[in-house]
Structure formats: structure tokens, C-alpha cells
Scaffold this active site. Structure first.
Site, mmCIF file in Angstrom:
data_model
loop_
_atom_site.group_PDB
_atom_site.id
_atom_site.type_symbol
_atom_site.label_atom_id
_atom_site.label_comp_id
_atom_site.label_asym_id
_atom_site.label_seq_id
_atom_site.Cartn_x
_atom_site.Cartn_y
_atom_site.Cartn_z
ATOM 1 N N ASN A 98 4.300 3.831 -4.135
ATOM 2 C CA ASN A 98 5.521 3.153 -3.703
ATOM 3 C C ASN A 98 5.715 1.833 -4.451
ATOM 4 O O ASN A 98 4.762 1.148 -4.788
ATOM 5 C CB ASN A 98 5.487 2.918 -2.191
ATOM 6 C CG ASN A 98 5.445 4.237 -1.438
ATOM 7 O OD1 ASN A 98 5.790 5.269 -2.006
ATOM 8 N ND2 ASN A 98 5.015 4.213 -0.193
ATOM 9 N N HIS A 115 2.901 2.831 -9.647
ATOM 10 C CA HIS A 115 4.213 2.951 -10.298
ATOM 11 C C HIS A 115 4.961 1.624 -10.395
ATOM 12 O O HIS A 115 6.170 1.620 -10.567
ATOM 13 C CB HIS A 115 5.063 3.997 -9.552
ATOM 14 C CG HIS A 115 4.517 5.396 -9.667
ATOM 15 N ND1 HIS A 115 4.903 6.440 -8.862
ATOM 16 C CD2 HIS A 115 3.590 5.912 -10.513
ATOM 17 C CE1 HIS A 115 4.233 7.541 -9.210
ATOM 18 N NE2 HIS A 115 3.427 7.240 -10.198
ATOM 19 N N CYS A 123 9.574 -8.964 -19.526
ATOM 20 C CA CYS A 123 10.276 -9.106 -20.797
ATOM 21 C C CYS A 123 9.438 -8.374 -21.831
ATOM 22 O O CYS A 123 8.296 -8.743 -22.090
ATOM 23 C CB CYS A 123 10.438 -10.575 -21.187
ATOM 24 S SG CYS A 123 11.168 -10.731 -22.842
ATOM 25 N N CYS A 143 16.224 -12.405 -20.179
ATOM 26 C CA CYS A 143 15.173 -13.418 -20.303
ATOM 27 C C CYS A 143 15.742 -14.660 -21.004
ATOM 28 O O CYS A 143 16.772 -14.591 -21.682
ATOM 29 C CB CYS A 143 14.054 -12.798 -21.140
ATOM 30 S SG CYS A 143 12.644 -13.861 -21.405
ATOM 31 N N GLY A 182 2.260 11.002 3.169
ATOM 32 C CA GLY A 182 3.662 11.008 2.740
ATOM 33 C C GLY A 182 3.897 11.130 1.254
ATOM 34 O O GLY A 182 4.770 10.459 0.722
ATOM 35 N N SER A 184 4.499 14.139 -1.857
ATOM 36 C CA SER A 184 4.671 15.565 -2.132
ATOM 37 C C SER A 184 3.613 16.055 -3.112
ATOM 38 O O SER A 184 3.445 17.265 -3.281
ATOM 39 C CB SER A 184 6.081 15.825 -2.671
ATOM 40 O OG SER A 184 6.311 15.031 -3.809
ATOM 41 N N ASN A 208 1.402 14.492 6.723
ATOM 42 C CA ASN A 208 2.715 14.807 6.170
ATOM 43 C C ASN A 208 3.351 15.869 7.060
ATOM 44 O O ASN A 208 2.719 16.889 7.330
ATOM 45 C CB ASN A 208 2.549 15.346 4.731
ATOM 46 C CG ASN A 208 3.861 15.381 3.969
ATOM 47 O OD1 ASN A 208 4.905 15.710 4.523
ATOM 48 N ND2 ASN A 208 3.807 15.045 2.692
ATOM 49 N N GLU A 210 5.413 17.968 6.342
ATOM 50 C CA GLU A 210 5.633 19.201 5.568
ATOM 51 C C GLU A 210 4.370 19.550 4.788
ATOM 52 O O GLU A 210 3.667 18.650 4.329
ATOM 53 C CB GLU A 210 6.758 18.981 4.529
ATOM 54 C CG GLU A 210 8.068 18.478 5.082
ATOM 55 C CD GLU A 210 8.786 19.532 5.892
ATOM 56 O OE1 GLU A 210 8.588 20.733 5.606
ATOM 57 O OE2 GLU A 210 9.510 19.162 6.835
ATOM 58 N N ALA A 226 3.636 9.520 9.765
ATOM 59 C CA ALA A 226 2.550 8.609 9.401
ATOM 60 C C ALA A 226 2.158 7.644 10.524
ATOM 61 O O ALA A 226 0.977 7.532 10.872
ATOM 62 C CB ALA A 226 2.968 7.815 8.162
#
Ligand code: OAD
Length: 242
Positions: A98, A115, A123, A143, A182, A184, A208, A210, A226
């Protein structure tokens, strides 16, 4: 659902591996599934280096929206459980896909962001990364050197930061309890972490609602939300947040 609480003293290295479903309960949309961001927006137009080079303002508008959404939401009981455990146990880490900073807002300190983060900007000309905690849109799109800034996020086709990757590999490899929440489990290299933890001998738990591509790897599966599962699993029901 019957959940027997875990005894945290049975484990030396606890890792929470989180994805968009963790934040979904706070109100942040997921990427896939119903209401997922990639159903409304083509990632090719909003979440790639090529898109940013083609039309940086369009990409900034999209990410300003993500910041606005994240600010409207608050960490939930599940985030609080993880933050509390970190205070009580010698080795609790979060490895997250996240980018919304929700774990840190709830008080977690040992958070590895695979991520990147919507709260940082970089910059590429100067090779510097800045925090941008402006409570709203990014404070600047260019910048001081004149170059376009870029949200410090791993977009599609980007390489992950090698330092972050080796930090995450190290944390996951030494886990003896690995709890996936949570996600996939389709985006690599993150999708490889459950197997890495398993190879290192960790007990694997999936939370999860699913089933996922990786469900077959887990020792225990809790097909529910969760916040509810985490409170029961760590016997912190008094947080009483649904
Ligand atoms: P996905 O959107 O692919 O998956 C979200 C998962 O969360 C699904 O499996 C849902 O079933 C589950 N879920 C929904 N609500 C939940 C709840 N309350 N409790 C527990 N689980 C719930 O999100 P990710 O797996 O995180 O990458 O996606 C991985 C990456 O793909 C993201 O980091 C993003 C995306 O493209 C980048 O932005 C680079």
C-alpha cells in the site's frame, strides 16, 4: 467464525504482509475486484512512467485524487492491532504494497513500503526524494531545478527499489509467523513473499474475504474482513471497532 487467538510469545519474528484490502476497510478503494481503481482508470494512462512522460499533469491529477481519498479515511481496528503488537513484541514488521501511509498513521514504525508512497515525491534529475505531507494535493509538480517531479511510487513496469527489496526479503525470510491481509497476490515480486516465508519455515495465515491465487499455500485461512479477524486473532476485541 471460530478464531482461536494466537499466543504471540510462540513467535520470534511476526510479519504482516498487507495489500489494498487492508485499507479497503478504512474506505480506500482496492485495485481489482468490485469498485477497484483499475476498473475505472486504465493504469497505462495513470500509473506508468510512459503516462507520466506523456502527460504529467494528468498523472498528478490522478495521484492528487489518491491523496485526497486517503486523507478522508482513517486507520481501522486492524491497523491498531498491528501497531499495538509492535509495541509489545520484540519483532513485528509490516511489509506492505500500500502507498497510502495508513499503517504509519496508526502508529506502526517498522513498515517496508514495497510500492512507494503517495506522501513522497522525487526529482529524477537531481536524484532526490522529498516527503510531501501537504494535507491535499502535492505541494509542487516541478522541482526548483525546473524538472517535473514524480510521485515516489512504483508504477507498472518500474523496477522496485533494490534496497527496499533486499530489506523485505530479509524480513520475510526470517518470519516464523507470516500473516497476509487483503492482497490478491497477483503482483510480483510481492506475490512471491508467501512462498519465501513458507520456505523459511513460517506459519502462514491468510485474511481475505475472497480466495486468492495463493490461498493453497496457507496453513490457516480466515475468509473475512481484516479488522474483525485481527482483533480476534490477537485477542484485542476491546478495540471494538467494526
Ligand atoms: P488488489 O486490489 O489486487 O486486491 C485486494 C484484495 O483485498 C482482494 O483480494 C480482496 O478480496 C481483498 N479485500 C477486500 N476487502 C478486504 C477486507 N476488508 N479485509 C481483507 N481483505 C479484503 O490489491 P493488491 O493485492 O494490494 O500496485 O494489489 C497489489 C498491487 O497492485 C498494488 O500495490 C498496486 C496494484 O496495481 C501499484 O500501485 C504498483
Amino acid at each position: 467464525m471460530n478464531i482461536t487467538p494466537l499466543n504471540t510469545t510462540d513467535y520470534d519474528h511476526i510479519v504482516f504482509f498487507t495489500g489494498a484490502g487492508m485499507s479497503a476497510e478504512s474506505g480506500v478503494p482496492t485495485y481489482r475486484g468490485s469498485g477497484g481503481i483499475w476498473h475505472e482508470y486504465r493504469w497505462e494512462d495513470y500509473a506508468s512512467q510512459e503516462a507520466w512522460k506523456r502527460n504529467p499533469d494528468k498523472v498528478f491529477d490522478f495521484h492528487d485524487e489518491r491523496r485526497k481519498e486517503a486523507l478522508k479515511c482513517n486507520p481501522h481496528a486492524g491497523h491498531e492491532v498491528i501497531a499495538l503488537l509492535e509495541q509489545d513484541h520484540p519483532d513485528v514488521s509490516v511489509v506492505t504494497q500500500n502507498i497510502d501511509g495508513m499503517h504509519q498513521r496508526s502508529g506502526s514504525r517498522k513498515v517496508t513500503e514495497l510500492h512507494g508512497s503517495i506522501w513522497r515525491i522525487r526529482c529524477e534529475e537531481e536524484g532526490v526524494i522529498h516527503e510531501d505531507m501537504n494535507p491535499g494535493p502535492y505541494a509542487a509538480r516541478k522541482c526548483n531545478c525546473g524538472a517535473w517531479l514524480r510521485p515516489d511510487i512504483i508504477w507498472f513496469s518500474d523496477y522496485l527499489n533494490p534496497n527496499i527489496l533486499s530489506q523485505a526479503d530479509e524480513i520475510v525470510s526470517r518470519a516464523d509467523l507470516f500473516i497476509s491481509i487483503g492482497t490478491s497476490g497477483v503482483v510480483w515480486p510481492a506475490a512471491g513473499y508467501p512462498q519465501l516465508a513458507k520456505s523459511g519455515g513460517a506459519k502462514l495465515i491468510e485474511i481475505n474475504p475472497e480466495p486468492t491465487e495463493l490461498s493453497h499455500l496457507y496453513d490457516q485461512i480466515y475468509p473475512d474482513k481484516a479488522g474483525k479477524v485481527l482483533q480476534k486473532l490477537f485477542d484485542l476485541l476491546h478495540l471494538n471497532i467494526t
